[in-house]
Scaffold this motif. Structure first.
Motif, short mmCIF file in Angstrom:
data_model
loop_
_atom_site.label_atom_id
_atom_site.label_comp_id
_atom_site.label_asym_id
_atom_site.label_seq_id
_atom_site.Cartn_x
_atom_site.Cartn_y
_atom_site.Cartn_z
N GLU A 38 41.21 -30.64 43.84
CA GLU A 38 40.16 -29.03 44.35
C GLU A 38 39.58 -29.35 45.51
O GLU A 38 39.58 -28.95 46.27
CB GLU A 38 39.19 -29.09 42.88
CG GLU A 38 38.23 -28.10 43.40
CD GLU A 38 36.97 -28.11 42.28
OE1 GLU A 38 36.19 -27.51 42.81
OE2 GLU A 38 37.05 -28.66 41.22
N HIS A 39 38.73 -30.70 45.58
CA HIS A 39 37.81 -30.98 46.57
C HIS A 39 38.36 -31.33 48.01
O HIS A 39 38.20 -31.08 49.01
CB HIS A 39 37.07 -32.18 46.19
CG HIS A 39 35.85 -31.84 45.24
ND1 HIS A 39 34.90 -31.04 45.44
CD2 HIS A 39 35.71 -32.07 43.95
CE1 HIS A 39 34.10 -30.87 44.59
NE2 HIS A 39 34.50 -31.44 43.69
N MET A 42 39.93 -28.03 49.57
CA MET A 42 39.18 -26.98 49.95
C MET A 42 37.93 -27.38 50.91
O MET A 42 37.07 -26.76 51.25
CB MET A 42 38.34 -26.26 48.77
CG MET A 42 39.50 -25.21 48.04
SD MET A 42 40.59 -24.25 49.24
CE MET A 42 39.38 -23.38 49.69
N SER A 283 35.24 -20.36 49.36
CA SER A 283 35.54 -21.84 48.98
C SER A 283 35.95 -22.18 47.33
O SER A 283 36.71 -22.59 46.99
CB SER A 283 34.82 -22.92 49.50
OG SER A 283 33.53 -22.84 48.92
N SER A 287 39.16 -23.22 44.99
CA SER A 287 38.94 -24.53 44.54
C SER A 287 38.88 -24.54 43.02
O SER A 287 39.64 -25.19 42.07
CB SER A 287 37.76 -25.02 44.91
OG SER A 287 36.78 -24.36 44.37
#
Length: 308
Positions: A38-39, A42, A283, A287
Motif C-alpha cells: 500500500e505505502h 501510493m 491517495s 491505497s
C-alpha cells in the motif's frame, strides 16, 4: 470425506471461519505484505498531500493545485523527489501493519464479529479502533520522519540521519508530539473504514468467497469515505509533525491538537482544515484498495497452505 474429494469453493475461502491451524502469525504476515504494498505504490501522492498541507511553506513549496504541484516538483526537484522518505514507510509499515491486522483479527473474533454470516458493525468498529491504537504507537515515529523528509527544502538524506537530527535538536517527544492527534484522526478513520468495508463487502459479496474485485472496490470506497471525513485532523497532524521546519515562530511552538487547530483557524479560516483533501482522497482510495486486496490475497494463500 474421500481423499480425492474437494472442498466447495464457499467453504475453502470462507474468511469468517478460519481453521484452527491458521495462526495469528499468518494474519500478521498478510498484514505486513499489505502495508508495504500500500505505502510503496501510493507514496508519491502521499508526498503531494504533505506538501499541500504545509502551513506557510517556503517560496519553492507554494502550489496552486495538485497538477501544479506535480509539474513544479518534477521541473525543479526531479522525479526522484516524489519518493523521498519512502524508506521510512517501508521500514515502519511492515511491522505496523502486521500489528494492525493481527489486532484486527483478534479483537474482531473476541467481539463476536465471526459468530455467523450476519452484519456486525460494532465489532468491525471496535476491531478497527483497537488495531490503529496498537499500530500507530509503532508507526508514529516513522511517519514523523517521513514527513520531515517530504517537505520542500528538507536537508535530510536518509532515515537514520533524519532520526538522529530530530532526536538531537528536538528530543524524543518530537516523535510522539502528534500521537494524540494521530489517534484522534486514525481511530474514527479506521473504525469508519472497517465498518464501511465490512458493510460494502457484505452487499457486494454475500457468499464471502475470495473475490479480488470485491475486496478492491470495497476497500477503495471505504477508504475514500473515511479519508474525506478525517481530513481536518490530518491537517492538524501534519502541522505538528513538521513544526520544526516552519518559518513561523507560532507554528514552531505549537503544543498540541487544540493549539495547532487554533493556529490553522487563525491563519486560514475554516477552509484551512480542508487543505490537501483532494490528494488525501486520491491517495487513500487506491491505497486502501491495494491494502485490502493484498491482505485478502495473502490471507487466501496462507489459508490454502494450511489446508494442504
Amino acid at each position: 470425506m474421500a481423499a480425492t474429494e474437494q472442498l466447495p469453493l464457499e467453504q475453502e475461502f470462507d474468511y469468517e471461519t478460519l481453521p484452527s491451524n491458521y495462526g495469528l502469525g499468518r494474519n500478521m504476515l498478510a498484514g505486513a505484505f499489505a502495508g508495504i504494498a500500500e505505502h510503496s505504490v501510493m507514496y508519491p501522492v502521499d508526498l503531494l498531500k504533505t506538501r499541500m498541507q504545509i502551513i506557510n511553506p517556503s517560496s519553492g513549496g507554494l502550489y496552486t493545485g495538485l497538477t501544479n504541484a506535480v509539474s513544479t516538483i518534477y521541473r525543479i526537484e526531479g522525479w526522484r523527489t516524489l519518493w523521498k522518505g519512502v524508506s521510512s514507510v517501508i521500514v515502519g509499515a511492515g511491522p505496523a501493519h502486521a500489528v494492525y491486522f493481527g489486532t484486527y483479527e483478534v479483537v474482531k473474533d473476541m467481539a463476536g464479529g465471526n459468530v455467523d454470516d450476519g452484519h456486525h458493525p460494532l465489532a468491525a468498529a471496535m476491531s478497527g479502533a483497537s488495531a490503529t491504537i496498537a499500530s500507530d504507537a509503532l508507526m508514529n515515529p516513522f511517519d514523523v520522519i517521513k514527513q520531515r523528509m517530504q517537505v520542500h527544502g528538507s536537508v535530510h538524506k536518509s532515515l537514520m540521519q533524519c532520526a538522529k537530527t530530530l532526536y538531537r535538536t528536538e528530543g524524543l517527544q518530537a516523535f510522539y508530539v502528534s500521537y494524540p492527534t494521530t489517534l484522534c484522526m486514525t481511530v474514527p478513520f479506521t473504525a469508519t473504514q472497517f465498518v464501511a468495508y465490512e458493510s460494502i463487502s457484505k452487499v457486494m459479496n454475500p457468499s464471502q468467497q475470495y473475490d479480488p474485485f470485491t475486496h478492491c472496490m470495497a476497500g477503495g470506497l471505504a477508504g475514500a469515505f473515511a479519508a474525506g471525513l478525517t481530513t481536518p485532523l490530518d491537517v492538524v497532524k501534519t502541522l505538528l509533525q513538521t513544526r520544526g521546519l516552519a518559518e513561523s515562530e507560532e507554528i514552531r511552538s505549537a503544543r498540541g491538537l487544540f493549539n495547532a487547530a487554533a493556529i490553522i483557524k487563525r491563519q486560514f479560516g475554516w477552509s484551512g482544515f480542508l487543505r490537501g483533501m483532494r490528494p488525501r482522497i486520491i491517495s487513500t482510495m487506491p491505497s486502501t484498495a491495494i491494502c485490502w486486496t493484498s491482505y485478502e490475497m495473502a490471507k487466501a494463500y496462507f489459508k490454502q497452505q494450511s489446508e494442504k
